[in-house]
Write an enzyme that holds these catalytic residues in place. Structure first.
Site, short mmCIF file in Angstrom:
data_model
loop_
_atom_site.label_atom_id
_atom_site.label_comp_id
_atom_site.label_asym_id
_atom_site.label_seq_id
_atom_site.Cartn_x
_atom_site.Cartn_y
_atom_site.Cartn_z
N CYS A 64 57.81 9.74 55.06
CA CYS A 64 58.18 8.65 55.99
C CYS A 64 56.98 8.09 56.73
O CYS A 64 57.04 6.98 57.27
CB CYS A 64 59.24 9.13 56.97
N HIS A 113 59.90 4.63 62.89
CA HIS A 113 60.55 5.00 61.63
C HIS A 113 62.04 5.15 61.90
O HIS A 113 62.44 5.78 62.89
CB HIS A 113 59.94 6.32 61.13
N ASN A 140 67.84 5.81 56.47
CA ASN A 140 66.43 6.22 56.43
C ASN A 140 65.85 5.85 55.06
O ASN A 140 66.21 6.44 54.05
CB ASN A 140 66.37 7.74 56.67
N1 ACO Z 1 79.34 15.15 58.21
C1 ACO Z 1 80.00 16.00 59.00
N2 ACO Z 1 79.48 17.16 59.46
C2 ACO Z 1 78.19 17.41 59.12
C3 ACO Z 1 77.44 16.55 58.31
C4 ACO Z 1 78.05 15.39 57.85
N3 ACO Z 1 77.42 14.49 57.08
N4 ACO Z 1 76.20 17.09 58.14
C5 ACO Z 1 76.17 18.23 58.84
N5 ACO Z 1 77.38 18.44 59.42
C6 ACO Z 1 77.78 19.54 60.27
C7 ACO Z 1 76.97 20.79 60.01
O1 ACO Z 1 77.50 21.53 58.93
C8 ACO Z 1 77.11 21.52 61.33
O2 ACO Z 1 78.36 22.16 61.35
P1 ACO Z 1 78.51 23.62 62.04
O3 ACO Z 1 78.15 23.41 63.48
O4 ACO Z 1 79.94 23.93 61.80
O5 ACO Z 1 77.54 24.50 61.31
C9 ACO Z 1 77.15 20.39 62.36
O6 ACO Z 1 77.52 19.21 61.62
C10 ACO Z 1 75.85 20.17 63.08
O7 ACO Z 1 74.78 20.14 62.12
P2 ACO Z 1 73.27 19.92 62.56
O8 ACO Z 1 72.41 19.97 61.34
O9 ACO Z 1 72.96 20.82 63.71
O10 ACO Z 1 73.37 18.40 63.10
P3 ACO Z 1 72.29 17.57 63.86
O11 ACO Z 1 72.84 17.13 65.14
O12 ACO Z 1 70.95 18.26 63.88
O13 ACO Z 1 72.16 16.27 62.93
C11 ACO Z 1 70.63 15.37 61.29
C12 ACO Z 1 71.73 16.41 61.60
C13 ACO Z 1 71.27 14.01 61.42
C14 ACO Z 1 70.13 15.59 59.89
C15 ACO Z 1 69.47 15.51 62.32
O14 ACO Z 1 69.13 16.86 62.45
C16 ACO Z 1 68.25 14.72 61.93
O15 ACO Z 1 68.24 13.50 61.96
N6 ACO Z 1 67.14 15.41 61.63
C17 ACO Z 1 65.84 14.77 61.43
C18 ACO Z 1 65.75 14.04 60.12
C19 ACO Z 1 64.38 13.44 59.96
O16 ACO Z 1 63.84 12.83 60.85
N7 ACO Z 1 63.75 13.64 58.80
C20 ACO Z 1 62.40 13.19 58.60
C21 ACO Z 1 62.30 12.09 57.65
S1 ACO Z 1 63.01 12.42 56.06
C22 ACO Z 1 61.73 12.38 54.87
O17 ACO Z 1 60.60 12.55 55.20
C23 ACO Z 1 62.08 12.18 53.41
#
Ligand code: ACO
Length: 332
Positions: A119, A259, A289
């Site tokens: 990214c 980003h 993204n």
């Molecule tokens: N729908 C419903 N529930 C979901 C989903 C979904 N799509 N995905 C995860 N959950 C659930 C999980 O299973 C978890 O359930 P549990 O509590 O029963 O275990 C709960 O939701 C919370 O999951 P988290 O992973 O803690 O959710 P979080 O609030 O962290 O959000 C996300 C996840 C959106 C991925 C976030 O962590 C994020 O944006 N991370 C950074 C991503 C990023 O910036 N990446 C860099 C660029 S990518 C690249 O370089 C290619």
């Protein structure tokens, strides 16, 4: 008396962006995996994304975005001295997508190469192009962020398949001796956290095999929550340091173009700067993204809609796989 030598900077003279026409909404994804529009919007801010057709690849998107940037610059492809394509979803390991793009643009001999910084790839490319221009090596460089990430998604993995989209954005940099252009770029990486976001299969470590297919190693895997925490901290420090080193106060910033990965990460960065959200360019609700393409797509939209004007101070920042993070400060 001899005139003092003028400072040569690089300046973005034109942008262009392209996304495939096919839209995939959160409601469409609800029908594929156990997720909901409500969860996706609340946790990420994304409402829909664009997806490539079966025969569409990163270079096709890069080509369309580049054509628009060239047209906006009033240039022909032969006026370009170098091509850099930032991508983690290139057409194939080689030839590079930059070389494929060069051929599509019907030019020869210009250096062309791909850059993998996930990214952060567009800002890494901008930084390299800026160096080549400031050292007077090349006059005009085309940089493109192009991604077809939906081709690498596991549609059974709700933790990743809801996040990404396809698209491309291009920018043309040119040398200028005016008091404007790229003021500074800052690039970082921490390979020790490389396992946070991976696509393990298909390289020399895990060449394609029945086993890699069975283990789903040709798909993106991400430790989302861990990545989130590191991203927030790294980006908060990055934007503060970038402004400080350039003696710019947050109040002098015209626009932050981050980003487009997660609205909550963006809000945290803006809040650290004391910046109101109306000074932040957002379009992740429509594109998701798009990794290296996200900043140039957002920048192009900001330019087209008049949110970036001559003389504006523009801050770009990104965080991604590697892990990598980067910023660029520009006087438009
Ligand atoms: N729908 C419903 N529930 C979901 C989903 C979904 N799509 N995905 C995860 N959950 C659930 C999980 O299973 C978890 O359930 P549990 O509590 O029963 O275990 C709960 O939701 C919370 O999951 P988290 O992973 O803690 O959710 P979080 O609030 O962290 O959000 C996300 C996840 C959106 C991925 C976030 O962590 C994020 O944006 N991370 C950074 C991503 C990023 O910036 N990446 C860099 C660029 S990518 C690249 O370089 C290619």
């Amino acid at each position: 008396m001899k005139e003092p030598a003028k400072t040569i900077r690089s300046r973005i003279i034109a942008t262009g962006a392209y996304a495939p026409s096919k839209k995939l909404t959160n409601f469409d994804i609800e029908k594929i995996v156990d997720t909901s529009d409500e969860w996706i919007v609340e946790r990420t801010g994304i409402k829909e994304r664009r997806t490539c057709g079966t025969h569409e690849a990163a270079s096709d998107l890069a080509f369309e975005a580049s054509k628009i940037a060239l047209k906006n610059a009033g240039l022909k492809a032969k006026d370009i001295d170098m091509i850099i394509v930032a991508s983690v979803s290139t057409d194939m390991p080689f030839p590079s997508t930059a070389c494929i793009l060069q051929d599509r643009l019907e030019i020869k001999n210009t250096p062309a190469f791909d850059l993998n910084a996930a990214c952060s790839g567009f800002i890494y490319s901008l930084s390299i192009a800026d160096s080549f221009i400031r050292t007077l090596t090349y006059k005009r460089i085309l940089i493109v962020g192009a991604e077809a990430l939906t081709k690498f998604l596991d549609w059974e993995d709700r933790t990743t398949c809801v996040l990404f989209g396809d698209g491309a954005g291009a920018a043309i940099l040119e040398a200028t001796d005016e008091d404007r252009g790229v003021l500074s770029t800052k690039l970082y990486a921490d390979g020790s956290l490389g396992d946070f976001i991976t696509l393990e299969g298909g390289g020399s470590r895990n060449p394609a095999s029945k086993d890699t297919l069975k283990k789903k190693q040709h798909f993106i895997k991400m430790k989302g929550n861990e990545t989130f925490k590191v991203a927030v901290r790294a980006l908060e420090n990055l934007v503060i340091d970038t402004l400080k080193e350039n003696n710019i106060k947050p109040s002098q910033l015209s626009i932050l173009i981050p980003h487009q990965a997660n609205l909550r990460i963006i809000q945290a960065t803006a809040s650290r700067l004391g910046l109101s959200m109306d000074k932040v360019m957002l379009n992740l609700e429509r594109y998701g993204n798009t990794s290296a393409a996200s900043i140039p797509i957002a920048l192009d939209e900001a330019v087209r809609t008049g949110r970036v004007r001559a003389g504006d101070i523009v801050l770009l920042e990104a965080f991604g796989a590697g892990l990598t993070w980067a910023s660029a400060l520009i006087k438009w």
